[in-house]
Every structure is written in structure tokens, then in C-alpha cells.
Design a protein around this motif. Structure first.
Motif, PDB file in Angstrom:
ATOM      1  N   TYR A  91       0.856  -1.191   0.000  1.00 55.53           N
ATOM      2  CA  TYR A  91       0.000   0.000   0.000  1.00 55.53           C
ATOM      3  C   TYR A  91       0.890   1.239   0.000  1.00 55.53           C
ATOM      4  O   TYR A  91       1.561   1.515   0.997  1.00 55.53           O
ATOM      5  CB  TYR A  91      -0.900   0.015   1.231  1.00 55.53           C
ATOM      6  N   ASN A 148       0.041   4.254   0.260  1.00 56.76           N
ATOM      7  CA  ASN A 148      -0.495   5.121   1.303  1.00 56.76           C
ATOM      8  C   ASN A 148      -1.274   4.236   2.263  1.00 56.76           C
ATOM      9  O   ASN A 148      -2.338   3.718   1.921  1.00 56.76           O
ATOM     10  CB  ASN A 148      -1.399   6.193   0.695  1.00 56.76           C
ATOM     11  N   GLU A 149      -0.747   4.046   3.461  1.00 57.61           N
ATOM     12  CA  GLU A 149      -1.350   3.124   4.424  1.00 57.61           C
ATOM     13  C   GLU A 149      -2.758   3.540   4.826  1.00 57.61           C
ATOM     14  O   GLU A 149      -3.521   2.729   5.363  1.00 57.61           O
ATOM     15  CB  GLU A 149      -0.463   3.010   5.666  1.00 57.61           C
ATOM     16  N   LYS A 186      -6.412   1.638   1.912  1.00 61.00           N
ATOM     17  CA  LYS A 186      -6.205   0.209   1.722  1.00 61.00           C
ATOM     18  C   LYS A 186      -6.981  -0.343   0.521  1.00 61.00           C
ATOM     19  O   LYS A 186      -6.949  -1.538   0.258  1.00 61.00           O
ATOM     20  CB  LYS A 186      -6.587  -0.544   2.985  1.00 61.00           C
ATOM     21  N   SER A 187      -7.687   0.529  -0.205  1.00 60.33           N
ATOM     22  CA  SER A 187      -8.376   0.076  -1.425  1.00 60.33           C
ATOM     23  C   SER A 187      -7.452   0.115  -2.627  1.00 60.33           C
ATOM     24  O   SER A 187      -7.849  -0.284  -3.726  1.00 60.33           O
ATOM     25  CB  SER A 187      -9.599   0.956  -1.707  1.00 60.33           C
ATOM     26  N   CYS A 242      -3.481  -0.745  -4.096  1.00 62.31           N
ATOM     27  CA  CYS A 242      -2.185  -1.383  -3.833  1.00 62.31           C
ATOM     28  C   CYS A 242      -1.330  -1.406  -5.087  1.00 62.31           C
ATOM     29  O   CYS A 242      -1.839  -1.333  -6.207  1.00 62.31           O
ATOM     30  CB  CYS A 242      -2.371  -2.802  -3.294  1.00 62.31           C
ATOM     31  N   TYR A 267      -0.774   0.563 -10.031  1.00 63.78           N
ATOM     32  CA  TYR A 267      -1.689   0.201  -8.948  1.00 63.78           C
ATOM     33  C   TYR A 267      -3.034  -0.295  -9.459  1.00 63.78           C
ATOM     34  O   TYR A 267      -3.456  -0.003 -10.577  1.00 63.78           O
ATOM     35  CB  TYR A 267      -1.894   1.365  -7.976  1.00 63.78           C
ATOM     36  N   ASP A 326      -7.036  -0.309  -7.983  1.00 64.18           N
ATOM     37  CA  ASP A 326      -7.897   0.345  -6.996  1.00 64.18           C
ATOM     38  C   ASP A 326      -9.234  -0.383  -6.952  1.00 64.18           C
ATOM     39  O   ASP A 326      -9.969  -0.394  -7.945  1.00 64.18           O
ATOM     40  CB  ASP A 326      -8.094   1.814  -7.389  1.00 64.18           C
ATOM     41  N   ASP A 379     -12.285  -1.316  -3.851  1.00 64.42           N
ATOM     42  CA  ASP A 379     -12.676  -1.333  -2.446  1.00 64.42           C
ATOM     43  C   ASP A 379     -13.106  -2.714  -1.972  1.00 64.42           C
ATOM     44  O   ASP A 379     -13.355  -2.928  -0.786  1.00 64.42           O
ATOM     45  CB  ASP A 379     -13.777  -0.302  -2.166  1.00 64.42           C
ATOM     46  N   GLU A 397      -5.850  -6.550  -3.367  1.00 66.37           N
ATOM     47  CA  GLU A 397      -4.903  -7.661  -3.320  1.00 66.37           C
ATOM     48  C   GLU A 397      -5.380  -8.858  -4.139  1.00 66.37           C
ATOM     49  O   GLU A 397      -4.612  -9.791  -4.399  1.00 66.37           O
ATOM     50  CB  GLU A 397      -4.686  -8.113  -1.872  1.00 66.37           C
TER      51      GLU A 397
END
Length: 213
Positions: A11, A13-14, A17-18, A20, A38, A40, A42, A46
Motif C-alpha cells: 500500500y 499510502n497506508e 487500503k483500497s 495497492c 496500482y 484500486d 474497495d 490484493e
């Protein structure tokens, strides 16, 4: 001093979390993704590999994605394993049903094979896009939401629709060629950081004033 997020973090930006970095959650050897690209979603970014379907190692096809791509939720990369035999009376895959029907196993030569699926660098893919086997999407392209990409998309073009069609070029040919030569996505982190204002400027000619730091 830090010059941006860690490309090896899951991530960036921690607090979000949507989203990675795909490279750091890949487990399949036949998927290759560049730094800072990345996904994205929700429902769990992962799970990106779940959106690469019909991808069988024995076929040998690869999904190759470059750097700095932005991929929205609902993506599906359909790989060559989805293809059915086209040269016979029926396209029905008897063999995978078993129970004696496996004698109808097609040879690999009988199956359409479109090759690698390649997504370049700095590409924005909108929500619910489907990319068909063997498609190549060029650097800097934009794929509109709900598009089914069935043909190659040239660099710095916008494509949309079902089936996907070219809508327009993002820039004139001179600027497109300049950017393809520039390859800003290969810059080291420090140079990238120092030139963020240029990369994000609506004054497109500023890109020609980039300096090394």
C-alpha cells in the motif's frame, strides 16, 4: 529525504487500503508488472490476480504491465485459455467435461493463440474494462470505463466502447513522439520528484524544459 512512496510497498499510502501496488502482490510467474502500477478496488485490491482469467501456465502466454499504470476496479484480462477450437464443426469443449469426452482433447495447434497481452507505461484504465487476449495497449493510452478492448491501442490514444474503438489522440504527433523518447517513467525517484510540477502541468510545452537534478 524521501522522494516518493516505496515502490516495494503493498500500500503506497497506508491510509488507503483500497489501492495497492500490483507488483508486490503477484504470485503467478506469468504476470509481470512494473513499479508504481496500482489497482484500486474497495473489494480488495490484493485480489488482482482473480481478474486475470483463463490464464494457464501450460499455454505460456504472459500478461505484461508497465510502470505507473492506474487500473480501476472491475478490470478483467481474458487470457488465451478462454479460446475454443474454431476449425471444427463445433466449438464446444467436450474434453473438459470428462466422463469419456476427454478423448476429444484438442491439440494446442488447434486453439487460437493471440500471444502476450501487453499494457505499456502511464496507462489509465477505467472501471469495468475487459481486455481480450493478445491485445497491446501503448504507452500513455486511456481506456474509457466499460470498454471491451479487442484491438491494439496506439500510444497516447483514447479508446472506448464495445467493441473498443479509437476516439482520439491525446496529443499531437510531435508531442507524442517526444514523450515516447523521453520515457519519464524510467526516471530515478529523485528526478521524478523534482519534476512533478512539470509532469502535472496543463502547459504541455513545459515537459520540454525538464532538467536533471
Amino acid at each position: 529525504m524521501r522522494y516518493g512512496p516505496d515502490p516495494n510497498a503493498i500500500y503506497p499510502n497506508e491510509a488507503i487500503k483500497s489501492l495497492c501496488y500490483i507488483k508486490n502482490i503477484i504470485t503467478r510467474p506469468n504476470i509481470m508488472v512494473g513499479d508504481y502500477t496500482y489497482y484500486d478496488d474497495d473489494q480488495g485490491p490484493e485480489k488482482f490476480e482473480d481478474h486475470v482469467t483463463h490464464h494457464y501456465e501450460f499455454l505460456g502466454d504472459k500478461l505484461i504491465i508497465g510502470k505507473f499504470c492506474a487500473i480501476a476496479k472491475g478490470i478483467e484480462f481474458v487470457m488465451n485459455g478462454a479460446n475454443h477450437r474454431m476449425s471444427s464443426v463445433t466449438t464446444y469443449p467436450f474434453n473438459i467435461m470428462g466422463n469419456g469426452w476427454e478423448i476429444a482433447m484438442p491439440s494446442l495447434a488447434d486453439l487460437p493463440f493471440k500471444g502476450e497481452t501487453v499494457v505499456g507505461n502511464d496507462i489509465w484504465i477505467g472501471q469495468n474494462v475487459t481486455v481480450m487476449p493478445g491485445v497491446h495497449i501503448g504507452d500513455g493510452a486511456v481506456i474509457a470505463a466499460n470498454t471491451v478492448v479487442v484491438k491494439d491501442v496506439p500510444p497516447y490514444h483514447i479508446a472506448g466502447g464495445n467493441p473498443g474503438k479509437l476516439i482520439k489522440k491525446r496529443f499531437n504527433d510531435d508531442l507524442i513522439n517526444y514523450l515516447l523518447d523521453l520515457k519519464w517513467w524510467d526516471w530515478p525517484a529523485k528526478k521524478l520528484f523534482r519534476n512533478l510540477d512539470v509532469l502535472c502541468s496543463s502547459d504541455l510545452e513545459r515537459i520540454k524544459t525538464v532538467k536533471d537534478f
